[in-house]
Design a protein around this motif. Structure first.
Motif, PDB file in Angstrom:
ATOM      1  N   ARG A 106       0.816  -1.213   0.000  1.00  0.00           N
ATOM      2  CA  ARG A 106       0.000   0.000   0.000  1.00  0.00           C
ATOM      3  C   ARG A 106       0.855   1.270   0.000  1.00  0.00           C
ATOM      4  N   LEU A 107       2.139   1.161  -0.303  1.00  0.00           N
ATOM      5  CA  LEU A 107       3.031   2.308  -0.193  1.00  0.00           C
ATOM      6  C   LEU A 107       3.659   2.651  -1.537  1.00  0.00           C
ATOM      7  N   ALA A 108       3.332   3.831  -2.055  1.00  0.00           N
ATOM      8  CA  ALA A 108       3.955   4.341  -3.276  1.00  0.00           C
ATOM      9  C   ALA A 108       4.926   5.454  -2.908  1.00  0.00           C
ATOM     10  N   GLY A 109       5.881   5.692  -3.798  1.00  0.00           N
ATOM     11  CA  GLY A 109       6.831   6.767  -3.549  1.00  0.00           C
ATOM     12  C   GLY A 109       8.149   6.495  -4.228  1.00  0.00           C
ATOM     13  N   ASN A 110       9.156   7.238  -3.833  1.00  0.00           N
ATOM     14  CA  ASN A 110      10.497   7.038  -4.367  1.00  0.00           C
ATOM     15  C   ASN A 110      11.217   5.958  -3.573  1.00  0.00           C
ATOM     16  N   CYS A 116      23.514   0.993  -6.431  1.00  0.00           N
ATOM     17  CA  CYS A 116      23.926   1.845  -7.556  1.00  0.00           C
ATOM     18  C   CYS A 116      23.560   3.317  -7.351  1.00  0.00           C
ATOM     19  N   GLY A 117      22.788   3.621  -6.302  1.00  0.00           N
ATOM     20  CA  GLY A 117      22.443   5.014  -6.011  1.00  0.00           C
ATOM     21  C   GLY A 117      21.249   5.550  -6.783  1.00  0.00           C
ATOM     22  N   THR A 118      20.639   4.741  -7.639  1.00  0.00           N
ATOM     23  CA  THR A 118      19.486   5.187  -8.431  1.00  0.00           C
ATOM     24  C   THR A 118      18.266   5.396  -7.537  1.00  0.00           C
ATOM     25  N   GLU A 119      17.527   6.470  -7.809  1.00  0.00           N
ATOM     26  CA  GLU A 119      16.268   6.730  -7.116  1.00  0.00           C
ATOM     27  C   GLU A 119      15.149   6.718  -8.144  1.00  0.00           C
ATOM     28  N   PHE A 120      14.081   5.995  -7.857  1.00  0.00           N
ATOM     29  CA  PHE A 120      13.006   5.845  -8.839  1.00  0.00           C
ATOM     30  C   PHE A 120      11.658   5.732  -8.138  1.00  0.00           C
ATOM     31  N   TRP A 121      10.590   6.067  -8.884  1.00  0.00           N
ATOM     32  CA  TRP A 121       9.223   6.010  -8.366  1.00  0.00           C
ATOM     33  C   TRP A 121       8.641   4.627  -8.622  1.00  0.00           C
ATOM     34  N   ASN A 122       7.859   4.153  -7.640  1.00  0.00           N
ATOM     35  CA  ASN A 122       7.103   2.920  -7.836  1.00  0.00           C
ATOM     36  C   ASN A 122       5.776   3.034  -7.093  1.00  0.00           C
ATOM     37  N   ASP A 123       4.692   2.520  -7.704  1.00  0.00           N
ATOM     38  CA  ASP A 123       3.371   2.628  -7.105  1.00  0.00           C
ATOM     39  C   ASP A 123       3.126   1.616  -5.998  1.00  0.00           C
ATOM     40  N   ALA A 142      12.393   6.154  -0.031  1.00  0.00           N
ATOM     41  CA  ALA A 142      12.859   7.546  -0.020  1.00  0.00           C
ATOM     42  C   ALA A 142      11.701   8.532   0.038  1.00  0.00           C
ATOM     43  N   GLU A 143      10.538   8.045   0.449  1.00  0.00           N
ATOM     44  CA  GLU A 143       9.356   8.872   0.710  1.00  0.00           C
ATOM     45  C   GLU A 143       8.767   9.496  -0.561  1.00  0.00           C
ATOM     46  N   VAL A 144       7.964  10.541  -0.381  1.00  0.00           N
ATOM     47  CA  VAL A 144       7.163  11.082  -1.486  1.00  0.00           C
ATOM     48  C   VAL A 144       7.595  12.517  -1.781  1.00  0.00           C
ATOM     49  N   PRO A 145       8.308  12.753  -2.871  1.00  0.00           N
ATOM     50  CA  PRO A 145       8.747  14.123  -3.190  1.00  0.00           C
ATOM     51  C   PRO A 145       7.557  15.005  -3.543  1.00  0.00           C
ATOM     52  N   LEU A 146       7.544  16.203  -2.979  1.00  0.00           N
ATOM     53  CA  LEU A 146       6.481  17.168  -3.241  1.00  0.00           C
ATOM     54  C   LEU A 146       7.146  18.504  -3.557  1.00  0.00           C
ATOM     55  N   ASN A 147       7.329  18.762  -4.842  1.00  0.00           N
ATOM     56  CA  ASN A 147       8.084  19.933  -5.269  1.00  0.00           C
ATOM     57  C   ASN A 147       7.249  20.831  -6.177  1.00  0.00           C
ATOM     58  N   ALA A 148       7.425  22.119  -5.986  1.00  0.00           N
ATOM     59  CA  ALA A 148       6.848  23.114  -6.894  1.00  0.00           C
ATOM     60  C   ALA A 148       8.015  23.963  -7.371  1.00  0.00           C
ATOM     61  N   ARG A 152       9.901  27.373  -6.029  1.00  0.00           N
ATOM     62  CA  ARG A 152      11.043  26.977  -5.202  1.00  0.00           C
ATOM     63  C   ARG A 152      10.598  26.400  -3.852  1.00  0.00           C
ATOM     64  N   ILE A 153       9.574  25.563  -3.901  1.00  0.00           N
ATOM     65  CA  ILE A 153       9.107  24.840  -2.715  1.00  0.00           C
ATOM     66  C   ILE A 153       9.527  23.386  -2.864  1.00  0.00           C
ATOM     67  N   GLY A 154      10.080  22.820  -1.810  1.00  0.00           N
ATOM     68  CA  GLY A 154      10.487  21.426  -1.858  1.00  0.00           C
ATOM     69  C   GLY A 154      10.254  20.735  -0.531  1.00  0.00           C
ATOM     70  N   GLY A 155       9.617  19.575  -0.576  1.00  0.00           N
ATOM     71  CA  GLY A 155       9.378  18.838   0.650  1.00  0.00           C
ATOM     72  C   GLY A 155       9.141  17.369   0.367  1.00  0.00           C
ATOM     73  N   LYS A 156       8.848  16.617   1.415  1.00  0.00           N
ATOM     74  CA  LYS A 156       8.566  15.185   1.295  1.00  0.00           C
ATOM     75  C   LYS A 156       7.478  14.801   2.287  1.00  0.00           C
ATOM     76  N   ALA A 157       6.545  13.972   1.824  1.00  0.00           N
ATOM     77  CA  ALA A 157       5.562  13.381   2.717  1.00  0.00           C
ATOM     78  C   ALA A 157       6.073  12.018   3.176  1.00  0.00           C
ATOM     79  N   ASP A 158       5.569  11.547   4.303  1.00  0.00           N
ATOM     80  CA  ASP A 158       6.044  10.281   4.862  1.00  0.00           C
ATOM     81  C   ASP A 158       5.616   9.081   4.036  1.00  0.00           C
ATOM     82  N   GLY A 159       4.492   9.216   3.305  1.00  0.00           N
ATOM     83  CA  GLY A 159       4.028   8.096   2.500  1.00  0.00           C
ATOM     84  C   GLY A 159       2.843   8.496   1.646  1.00  0.00           C
ATOM     85  N   TYR A 160       2.501   7.613   0.705  1.00  0.00           N
ATOM     86  CA  TYR A 160       1.363   7.832  -0.186  1.00  0.00           C
ATOM     87  C   TYR A 160       0.747   6.488  -0.533  1.00  0.00           C
ATOM     88  N   SER A 161      -0.568   6.381  -0.354  1.00  0.00           N
ATOM     89  CA  SER A 161      -1.290   5.164  -0.697  1.00  0.00           C
ATOM     90  C   SER A 161      -2.255   5.467  -1.834  1.00  0.00           C
TER      91      SER A 161
END
Length: 302
Positions: A106-110, A116-123, A142-148, A152-161
């Protein structure tokens, strides 16, 4: 090997106090933690952080200076062993809940590959790294990136379902949090005792804790705005999970998305970014021309 230099002031006092500990191992672990805390944290200085924007004492002028200089104000970033201990406990609580949600699918995010250091999104929880095919055991959430980016707003949520259409926020509740954010609520449950004076009735306090703390609600409203408008996430609410430090009991709450709440913050961010582009500082929104403690910490640079 070059010797370590400890700067004066609060950090030096903490470090010297650790050196005086009666038990050498206790003193050494405090110094080790303070040593690590003195290193660069990796926290971005070139963005506006939602956690700061939602505070009632957020200073637009101080935010302007930090973005323009790409640096914190002198004196910021001070730490203590207790503060670092609280942060570390919070990280462990996040990992616990995120692992459970991941195991449930039930956890989507980075996700970040430690190989190898790669960061990627998965549902959902990936079986392997998308780049090098390293096994799941090599991946870290790596949690949920939330950028505008335009603002110049940048943050992360703890999780996304995605299945629940909800962001996930994981919190720990302690007496310090209540003392800072809801002192009137805490005071209601203080009882007088013969041996210890006034102490909190933890059973009644936890029973009557029925909603997230105000700052957390404001922050998640801004997170949901960013997720919907800039990250194309299907979100209509945030689900909170609160662990009570005193008893390890848990409560869950839902907060429904309210777009109107975040609009003033988005407008303020746009104005700050415009001021940075024009290299013209805005007035302090908290104390006008005189400035407040936050913006006065910055030294003006021509």
């Amino acid at each position: 090997m070059a010797s370590r230099v400890v700067k004066g002031g609060h950090a030096l006092t903490e470090y010297l106090n650790a050196s005086k500990a009666a038990e050498p191992l206790w003193g050494d672990v405090q110094k080790h933690v303070l040593d690590r805390a003195s290193q660069p944290s990796g926290r971005r200085l070139d963005v506006l952080h939602p956690s700061e924007m939602v505070k009632t004492d957020w200073c637009h002028r101080a935010a302007f200076h930090r973005l323009r200089l790409n640096a914190e104000a002198p004196g910021r970033g001070r730490s203590s062993f207790t503060r670092e201990n609280i942060f570390e406990e919070g990280h462990r609580t996040h990992e616990k809940w995120q692992n459970w949600f991941s195991q449930m699918g039930r956890l989507a995010g980075n996700w970040k590959c430690r190989l190898c250091g790669t960061e990627f999104w998965n549902d959902t929880t990936p079986a392997e790294c998308h780049e090098c095919e390293a096994p799941r055991s090599c991946l870290t959430y790596a949690e949920v990136p939330l950028n505008a980016d335009p603002l110049r707003i940048g943050g992360k949520a703890d999780g996304y379902s995605p299945r629940d259409g909800a962001l996930i926020e994981i919190k720990t509740l302690g007496l310090g949090s209540l003392r800072y954010e809801r002192p009137e609520f805490l005071e209601r449950y203080m009882v007088e005792t013969e041996s210890f004076g006034k102490v909190p009735d933890l059973t009644r306090l936890w029973r009557d804790f029925r909603r997230p703390l105000p700052t957390a609600v404001r922050q998640t409203q801004l997170y949901m705005y960013l997720g919907r408008h800039f990250e194309d996430l299907e979100i209509d609410r945030t689900v909170f999970f609160y662990d009570f430090k005193s008893t390890q009991e848990t409560k869950s709450f839902s907060v429904i998305y309210d777009e109107a709440f975040s609009e003033p913050l988005i407008d303020a961010a746009a104005a700050i970014v415009d001021c940075v582009a024009a290299d013209t500082a805005p007035y302090c929104n908290l104390n006008g021309r005189s400035g407040c403690p936050s913006c006065l910490e910055f030294k003006e640079r021509k």
